[in-house]
Motif scaffolding. Sequence first.
Motif, mmCIF file in Angstrom:
data_model
loop_
_atom_site.group_PDB
_atom_site.id
_atom_site.type_symbol
_atom_site.label_atom_id
_atom_site.label_comp_id
_atom_site.label_asym_id
_atom_site.label_seq_id
_atom_site.Cartn_x
_atom_site.Cartn_y
_atom_site.Cartn_z
ATOM 1 N N CYS A 101 0.815 -1.194 0.000
ATOM 2 C CA CYS A 101 0.000 0.000 0.000
ATOM 3 C C CYS A 101 0.856 1.254 0.000
ATOM 4 O O CYS A 101 1.793 1.363 0.775
ATOM 5 C CB CYS A 101 -0.917 -0.002 1.196
ATOM 6 N N CYS A 135 -1.061 8.311 4.241
ATOM 7 C CA CYS A 135 -2.021 7.718 3.318
ATOM 8 C C CYS A 135 -3.340 8.409 3.547
ATOM 9 O O CYS A 135 -3.626 8.831 4.661
ATOM 10 C CB CYS A 135 -2.116 6.220 3.608
ATOM 11 N N CYS A 181 -1.856 -3.237 3.717
ATOM 12 C CA CYS A 181 -2.464 -1.954 4.070
ATOM 13 C C CYS A 181 -2.674 -1.826 5.581
ATOM 14 O O CYS A 181 -3.302 -2.684 6.199
ATOM 15 C CB CYS A 181 -3.798 -1.828 3.343
#
Lengths: 407, 105
Positions: free
Chosen positions: A271, A291, A346
């Motif tokens: 990710c 993120c 992730c």
Amino acid sequence: MNEIAPTHVTETAMPVCARNADGAPVADPGPDPALCARAPIGMLCELTHRCPLQCPYCSNPVELERVNAELTTEEWQDVMRQAASLGVLQIHLSGGEPTARKDLEDIVKVAAEVGLYTNLITAGVTLTRDRLAKLAEVGLDHVQLSVQDVDPDNADRIAAYKGGMAKKIQVAGWVRELGLPLTINCPIHRQNIHNVPRMIDFAVEMGAGRVEIAHVQYYAWALVNRAALMPTREAFMTAARQVEEARAKYKGIIVIDAIVPDYYAKFPKPCMGGWARGIVNITPSGRVLPCHAAESIKGLEFDNIKTRPLADIWLNGEAFQKYRGTSWMKEPCRSCPRKEIDYGGCRCQAFALTGDAANTDPACSLSPLHAQWQAVAEVESHSPNAPEFIYRRVGGAAKKPETHNAS
Amino acid sequence: MSETSEPRSMPTRLIVAGDTKLVLPRHIKLRHDPGRGRWIILAPERVFNPDDTAVEVLKRLDGQRSVSEIAEALSQEYQAPLEVVTEDILAMLQDLTDKGVLAKA
Ligand code: SF4
Ligand code: SF4
């Protein structure tokens, strides 16, 4: 590193889970650690969370930021200068809908002046030709236009916005007339996956140099709507085959980037190219995130660009340091040979599904929760009637869309 | 469906040959990245990392010189056999053209 040496040029897809204005992530993370090193190569700027569309898979947080909290023009311009001196190469101007900001031109102008490669990620419906021309003039490099479906009625229903398609065709035409390169971004899910080949044909017809077949990633609004969005494994496999066929058919004509849903993969995606390795995200109010979904992880502290320099946040910020590299990992990641390939997947998904962001992402077949998690996808995707969408809007989830029309 | 756009003729793949003259389109940027001490090509949502040979070739793509002319110049400069150089750079240029990094002058 130079496995592609015969061609003398290696390629790094931007490690951007960047999305279009309404939510799908973009490129697969790149494999080149040397590029990332001490500075991010990409910066995702969520200029605003305002958007006329209400896509039920938007990757903005379910708690949207309000307009009066947004950074000022000068603050964004300063972010651009800081980013360039830090070593950022590309910026993705996103949202919400970035064109909702009247000062977009002033921000792009400074970004171009300091040498950043500028990418506008837009749904297009509120753009005018004049505005686009002005953006091109101040140095905009690329436009990414989202398309909810090629079937106009279905597109309207998905975005809860009437008449979007005709407007998008018009915008695509302007982009090409103005000599700007165009990417068409198609967020893919259960309710439009049958149209994948037509979406690629459409992108070619619009003169795009690139098309993204971007399977929805299930966090934020998409997680709320997962049962309405998750395609079956069979549908996904068909779409994957269709992408391969289109790649052969359109070689040298259009680049097709596919982002696969990790529910049907054996190993997770790295990710963002690995937490705090290649990309930085700035929210409308100036919060600096590793993120765009990172705020969903409870207990992480985020710095604001108004109170701490970007370089310092990137190098030393708590949220950035917390999951950077591999030393924070637990088993099975800690002793896994793939840990520097996918960085344990992730963090947001690990947190959402296991309650601890340091756990292995359940998308990984080695996660103890993997089987259970995949079973959910199997069941939901095969349910005969998809539930109604919960539409994205400020102030929380809504079953009934607000009515918007193309102006 | 295309009521607002002009009908477009179907684009075709450009096959790079010895007499092809190529350029980097305006939106493709070859530049040196001082922070990382290397040359890069900035493209839509991509960064390409050319090696020294590639940089030498790309700098010569001015839309005037053909691929063969560039190959000849490089083969003299680096004292490498012409066929080897030609084959090498043709493969590279075709690959970059397919990825939208290069266009016909
Ligand atoms: S165990 Fe961790 S490092 Fe290994 S493949 Fe799975 S997510 Fe990646
Ligand atoms: S891994 Fe988590 S942190 Fe990274 S992009 Fe996905 S949701 Fe965001």
